[in-house]
Design a protein around this motif. Structure first.
Motif, mmCIF file in Angstrom:
data_model
loop_
_atom_site.group_PDB
_atom_site.id
_atom_site.type_symbol
_atom_site.label_atom_id
_atom_site.label_comp_id
_atom_site.label_asym_id
_atom_site.label_seq_id
_atom_site.Cartn_x
_atom_site.Cartn_y
_atom_site.Cartn_z
ATOM 1 N N HIS A 287 0.842 -1.188 0.000
ATOM 2 C CA HIS A 287 0.000 0.000 0.000
ATOM 3 C C HIS A 287 0.875 1.235 0.000
ATOM 4 O O HIS A 287 2.040 1.215 0.426
ATOM 5 N N PHE A 288 0.312 2.326 -0.509
ATOM 6 C CA PHE A 288 1.014 3.592 -0.633
ATOM 7 C C PHE A 288 0.089 4.707 -0.162
ATOM 8 O O PHE A 288 -1.134 4.615 -0.294
ATOM 9 N N SER A 289 0.681 5.768 0.355
ATOM 10 C CA SER A 289 -0.064 6.973 0.713
ATOM 11 C C SER A 289 0.479 8.136 -0.102
ATOM 12 O O SER A 289 1.687 8.211 -0.366
ATOM 13 N N ALA A 290 -0.390 9.041 -0.509
ATOM 14 C CA ALA A 290 0.037 10.165 -1.330
ATOM 15 C C ALA A 290 -0.923 11.329 -1.166
ATOM 16 O O ALA A 290 -2.103 11.148 -0.836
ATOM 17 N N ASP A 291 -0.398 12.543 -1.392
ATOM 18 C CA ASP A 291 -1.245 13.740 -1.400
ATOM 19 C C ASP A 291 -2.019 13.847 -2.708
ATOM 20 O O ASP A 291 -3.150 14.328 -2.729
ATOM 21 N N ARG A 292 -1.379 13.439 -3.797
ATOM 22 C CA ARG A 292 -2.006 13.484 -5.121
ATOM 23 C C ARG A 292 -1.725 12.168 -5.844
ATOM 24 O O ARG A 292 -0.676 11.553 -5.656
ATOM 25 N N VAL A 293 -2.663 11.767 -6.701
ATOM 26 C CA VAL A 293 -2.496 10.558 -7.514
ATOM 27 C C VAL A 293 -2.744 10.908 -8.969
ATOM 28 O O VAL A 293 -3.733 11.579 -9.301
ATOM 29 N N ILE A 294 -1.838 10.497 -9.841
ATOM 30 C CA ILE A 294 -2.028 10.643 -11.285
ATOM 31 C C ILE A 294 -2.200 9.248 -11.870
ATOM 32 O O ILE A 294 -1.304 8.405 -11.763
ATOM 33 N N LEU A 295 -3.365 9.004 -12.457
ATOM 34 C CA LEU A 295 -3.690 7.697 -13.024
ATOM 35 C C LEU A 295 -3.353 7.714 -14.512
ATOM 36 O O LEU A 295 -4.031 8.361 -15.311
ATOM 37 N N ALA A 296 -2.273 7.024 -14.865
ATOM 38 C CA ALA A 296 -1.781 6.998 -16.250
ATOM 39 C C ALA A 296 -1.511 5.561 -16.663
ATOM 40 O O ALA A 296 -0.474 5.249 -17.241
ATOM 41 N N ALA A 297 -2.477 4.683 -16.369
ATOM 42 C CA ALA A 297 -2.263 3.246 -16.539
ATOM 43 C C ALA A 297 -2.674 2.711 -17.896
ATOM 44 O O ALA A 297 -2.680 1.496 -18.104
ATOM 45 N N GLY A 298 -3.019 3.585 -18.852
ATOM 46 C CA GLY A 298 -3.281 3.133 -20.213
ATOM 47 C C GLY A 298 -4.673 2.576 -20.418
ATOM 48 O O GLY A 298 -5.526 2.592 -19.525
ATOM 49 N N GLY A 299 -4.894 2.059 -21.659
ATOM 50 C CA GLY A 299 -6.195 1.540 -22.035
ATOM 51 C C GLY A 299 -6.238 0.031 -22.028
ATOM 52 O O GLY A 299 -5.772 -0.615 -21.092
#
Length: 423
Positions: A168-180
């Motif tokens: 697991h990870f914690s973050a202030d911001r998440v960018i979802l760039a996992a493709g199609g």
């Protein structure tokens, strides 16, 4: 801020660099053993990174253009050059590394990520993104492998899977760039859509795009491997033109591939027909008047058997297919004995080689996905979700796809840079 990047493809890597350059602490997680796997094979390994020509996007075309208004091509080009890439463009606007090797682009991205201190975690499959009071909690599974070993033939044998453990990870911001969903062999199998839909985002049905067309095979037997320059038109069952392209087409055992044909796959519908104008391939120019060209050829070769009329203008397999479509056989006599209706039939075969379409290859053969997360819920000026503050969506996961020729990578880089700079 602590920024978590989900996906280390073209868009994710660009976003990570932009975010790190802005001073954020960036961690990138990716499901593959190697980052930027698809970028390393783009343009048949030659690295078609963007396109300088008129924009050609589908899905939410207006959204794509808004993103590129905020992150123009000139800025994307400068970003690539700042990575150390020397670029060159061809006559159709396709931009490549000067050495025409996609691997140098991968090397340039990885070098900059390392220079900025971006942490990359491989072999992590994300299962959920959960907003919290302080940001986000992201959970997934990490696959652990035995070390790779060198084989006698110089190739590398990948280590076997040892175990999978929760992370697991914690973050202030998440960018979802996992493709199609296209090219699942490179790690994009559509599973990332659920990460967004569970948070309320809507999904436009994904379908394969830039994929070979499947046709009935009677008229293309023996043509497998034959390449032609052609104008291609997809015609509906009602006779309406669905889309037109031109360029190189490649006959396969199942239909027609090549860039020109693959551009049509997103428009394929039940009962449609692929109509190929082969004038350029046979005569050398798409503007040749085919009836006059054929009359002149008959005058020159009238003494030869009719089935040798096209010798020298096309490969034997294509000659046979065209003559067969025109109803001309070797038993008819000489070329000079062809009747006016037979000549007209041959002209129609050359300018309108017609193949009933039965579909298109699936995601395994597609270069890109049409459809994806609905852009109505994403701000085109920042790529931030309108539904989940602090979540950004970039690249192919969105309902934007472009023509072959560098448009999809252009959008991937532009949207990634825009999201990373907008944090």
């Amino acid at each position: 801020m602590d920024v978590l990047m989900i996906g280390c493809g073209a868009s994710g890597a660009a976003a990570a660099i932009a975010a790190a350059e802005a001073g954020h602490r960036v961690t990138v997680i990716d499901r593959n053993r190697k980052p930027l796997k698809k970028l390393g094979v783009t343009g048949n390994g030659r690295g078609n990174l963007m396109n300088d020509g008129p924009l050609r996007f589908y899905g939410d075309e207006a959204f794509a253009k808004q993103v590129l208004d905020c992150m123009p091509r000139e800025t994307v080009r400068q970003f690539l050059q700042n990575l150390g890439l020397s670029l060159t463009a061809d006559e159709e606007g396709r931009v490549y590394p000067s050495c025409f090797m996609a691997s140098v682009a991968v090397d340039a991205f990885l070098a900059r990520l390392a220079e900025l201190g971006v942490s990359i975690r491989q072999n992590v499959q994300v299962k959920s993104i959960t907003p919290t009071a302080n940001g986000f909690r992201v959970t997934g599974t990490e696959s652990l492998y035995a070390p790779s070993t060198a084989k006698k033939n110089g190739k590398v044998k990948k280590g076997d899977l040892l175990e999978m453990r929760p992370v697991h990870f914690s973050a202030d911001r998440v960018i979802l760039a996992a493709g199609g969903a296209a090219a699942p062999a490179h790690g994009t199998d559509g599973s990332a859509y659920s990460l967004a839909t569970r948070l309320g985002h809507r999904l436009i049905q994904p379908v394969p795009a830039l994929s070979p067309l499947l046709t009935k095979t009677e008229m293309i037997r023996g043509l497998e491997g034959v390449r032609v320059k052609a104008s291609l038109r997809l015609v509906s069952a009602a006779g309406d033109a669905l889309h037109e392209t031109s360029g190189e087409a490649l006959f396969t055992a199942e239909g027609v591939s090549g860039i020109a044909a693959m551009q049509l796959s997103r428009f394929a519908a039940d009962g449609c027909t692929l109509v190929m104008n082969l004038t350029e391939s046979l005569t050398g120019s798409p503007d040749t008047d085919v009836p006059s060209w054929l009359e002149n050829r008959i005058r020159q070769r009238g003494h030869l058997p009719a089935n040798q009329l096209l010798v020298g203008a096309a490969l034997p397999a294509l000659q046979n297919a065209l003559l067969s479509m025109a109803g001309i056989s070797g038993t008819i006599g000489t070329s000079a004995q062809l009747t006016k209706p037979q000549q007209d039939n041959l002209c129609r075969a050359i300018t309108g080689f017609s193949l009933p379409v039965v579909g298109a290859r699936g995601f395994d053969a597609a270069q890109v996905t049409a459809g994806g997360i609905d852009t109505a819920d994403v701000n085109p000026a920042t790529l931030e979700s309108r539904l989940v503050p602090g979540l950004y969506l970039t690249g192919e996961i969105l309902n934007v796809d472009g023509d072959c020729g560098g448009f999809n990578l252009l959008f991937a880089f532009a949207s990634g840079l825009l999201s990373g700079k907008s944090l």
